[in-house]
Design a protein around this motif. Structure first.
Motif, PDB file in Angstrom:
ATOM      1  N   UNK A   1     -19.241  34.300  77.270  1.00 34.86           N
ATOM      2  CA  UNK A   1     -19.656  33.293  78.252  1.00 34.86           C
ATOM      3  C   UNK A   1     -20.984  33.624  78.924  1.00 34.86           C
ATOM      4  N   UNK A   2     -21.261  34.926  79.147  1.00 39.24           N
ATOM      5  CA  UNK A   2     -22.547  35.271  79.766  1.00 39.24           C
ATOM      6  C   UNK A   2     -23.696  34.890  78.844  1.00 39.24           C
ATOM      7  N   UNK A   3     -23.544  35.180  77.571  1.00 41.15           N
ATOM      8  CA  UNK A   3     -24.607  34.859  76.627  1.00 41.15           C
ATOM      9  C   UNK A   3     -24.761  33.357  76.438  1.00 41.15           C
ATOM     10  N   UNK A   4     -23.643  32.657  76.409  1.00 41.87           N
ATOM     11  CA  UNK A   4     -23.712  31.197  76.245  1.00 41.87           C
ATOM     12  C   UNK A   4     -24.397  30.553  77.442  1.00 41.87           C
ATOM     13  N   UNK A   5     -24.076  31.045  78.643  1.00 41.17           N
ATOM     14  CA  UNK A   5     -24.660  30.463  79.853  1.00 41.17           C
ATOM     15  C   UNK A   5     -26.111  30.872  80.052  1.00 41.17           C
ATOM     16  N   UNK A   6     -26.443  32.142  79.816  1.00 38.74           N
ATOM     17  CA  UNK A   6     -27.764  32.652  80.180  1.00 38.74           C
ATOM     18  C   UNK A   6     -28.760  32.744  79.034  1.00 38.74           C
ATOM     19  N   UNK A   7     -28.274  32.930  77.806  1.00 41.92           N
ATOM     20  CA  UNK A   7     -29.183  33.025  76.668  1.00 41.92           C
ATOM     21  C   UNK A   7     -29.256  31.712  75.900  1.00 41.92           C
ATOM     22  N   UNK A   8     -28.092  31.165  75.554  1.00 35.36           N
ATOM     23  CA  UNK A   8     -28.081  29.849  74.909  1.00 35.36           C
ATOM     24  C   UNK A   8     -28.413  28.763  75.921  1.00 35.36           C
ATOM     25  N   UNK A   9     -28.031  28.980  77.178  1.00 32.93           N
ATOM     26  CA  UNK A   9     -28.227  28.037  78.277  1.00 32.93           C
ATOM     27  C   UNK A   9     -27.563  26.687  77.995  1.00 32.93           C
ATOM     28  N   UNK A  10     -26.318  26.780  77.541  1.00 34.74           N
ATOM     29  CA  UNK A  10     -25.523  25.588  77.300  1.00 34.74           C
ATOM     30  C   UNK A  10     -24.865  25.172  78.606  1.00 34.74           C
ATOM     31  N   UNK A  11     -25.159  23.968  79.058  1.00 30.45           N
ATOM     32  CA  UNK A  11     -24.713  23.520  80.374  1.00 30.45           C
ATOM     33  C   UNK A  11     -23.440  22.691  80.275  1.00 30.45           C
ATOM     34  N   UNK A  12     -22.368  23.319  79.760  1.00 27.76           N
ATOM     35  CA  UNK A  12     -21.083  22.639  79.721  1.00 27.76           C
ATOM     36  C   UNK A  12     -19.998  23.666  79.439  1.00 27.76           C
TER      37      UNK A  12
END
Length: 372
Positions: A270-281
């Motif tokens: 989740x950290x990588x998805x939120x901060x690296x991928x920056x997926x907003x959902x």
């Protein structure tokens, strides 16, 4: 009335059975250069082991992100992630660090050394002189902090240990990859030593707009904290110039690590998805386009974890839960299953060399795992 009395006795018994024994804070008295961002002394929480496992030690490196520029580090220096001034005197831990047999059957009575994170640079940097930031001195001494704590442990009995496990989560998980071989080098050869990284396998991925923010962050942190002191020599020979930072990135560093190491990671971290991928959902509340980006991340993680999968000596538990740092709670450690096994069971199979049971479990894509 009798039923209430019985219930009270049951609850008291349950509480007594499951109550954790707290760990005590130890600050280094004379740390020298090894100081937190604000110049305060570093330290760790210690909980004594018992019984037949009294000679066995888990060293856990706390996580908590990184600071990427001087202003960011100044702000961090005023928090518990950059200063020891307000650390509590006692702490308790769950999951892999729990002292309750019900939740941590194989390791509950080991000694615990929980190293507090206060350098903001993966325990890996070294700048000899303090840096002035708006009139305040900031210290980049992560590498010396780890070395000072290991020296303290050597001076206070770790040389007599029979078993040592280095572990850490998030930033501490990255640091576990970086420093696994260093810790091995300062232990007696007689010690049974292995490592486990939780949520430390960060990969370089473009964000949803095609921007390389993960790579840029890695380069900035490497330069700001001067992490050259922590590099694996063989890795540094292969990655030179602007790519030297990759020797602090698990995706690239992994093949150079000689220490047997277990990777515990979500393939949808989740950290990588939120901060690296920056997926907003948050799935399943995502558009079809966002879900496509999410599954592209999963495929990239699969490609990046090839070295883990192909290793004949290392273990792994790679689930598909939306999670980050799972080894420190009972759910992630015991209840999430892949291939019918929990992370706790898979790690124990690998560590103890159990003849039955898998030492490496890799999950299918979201949303297949109902145990999450």
């Amino acid at each position: 009335m009798a039923s209430y009395t019985s219930l009270a006795v049951f609850l008291l018994t349950l509480f007594t059975f499951t109550a954790s024994k707290e760990a005590n804070l130890i600050l280094l008295d004379d740390p020298g250069e090894a100081v937190c961002l604000d110049g305060s002394p570093p330290g760790f929480y210690y909980r004594e082991g018992s019984g037949s496992d009294a000679t066995k030690i888990i060293i856990h490196l706390e996580g908590g992100g990184v600071c990427v520029d001087e202003e960011d580090c100044l702000g961090r220096s005023k928090t518990d992630l950059g200063s020891s001034k307000n650390w509590k005197q006692m702490a308790d831990f769950g999951g892999f660090l729990s002292d309750i047999k019900l939740f941590n059957e194989k390791f509950y009575d080991w000694n615990i050394v929980f190293v507090k994170y206060c350098d903001g640079g993966l325990y890996s940097g070294y700048v000899s002189q303090p840096v002035d930031v708006n009139g305040t001195s900031i210290y980049f001494r992560g590498n010396t902090i780890l070395k000072a704590i290991m020296q303290y442990l050597r001076d206070n009995g770790i040389k007599e240990a029979s078993d040592v496990i280095l572990t850490g989560c998030s930033a501490g998980g990255i640091a576990t990859y970086i420093h696994a071989d260093y810790v091995r080098s300062v232990l007696p050869s007689s010690v049974n030593y292995r490592a486990m990284s939780d949520a430390g396998y960060f990969i370089e991925v473009l964000n949803v707009n095609g921007e390389p923010i993960a790579k840029e962050r890695g380069q900035k942190v490497y330069k700001l904290h001067n992490m050259s002191i922590s590099l694996d020599e063989d890795c540094a020979k292969d990655y030179t110039g602007n790519d030297t930072y990759k020797c602090t990135a698990p995706q690239y560093l992994y093949p150079y690590i000689k220490t047997p190491i277990f990777s515990f990671n979500s393939q949808y971290d989740t950290w990588q998805i939120e901060n690296n991928l920056q997926l907003d959902c948050d799935p399943p509340h995502c558009t079809p386009e966002q879900m496509e980006k999410l599954q592209e991340f999963f495929k990239e993680f699969q490609a990046a974890e090839t070295n883990i999968i192909n290793s004949t000596t290392n273990g792994a538990f790679l689930d598909s839960c939306f999670a980050h740092c799972q080894s420190l709670d009972s759910h992630g450690w015991n209840r999430v299953k892949v291939g019918g096994q929990s992370a706790a069971e898979t790690f124990a199979n690998w560590y103890f060399g159990e003849s039955e049971g898998s030492v490496k479990e890799v999950d299918c894509p979201y949303p297949c795992n109902k145990s999450c």
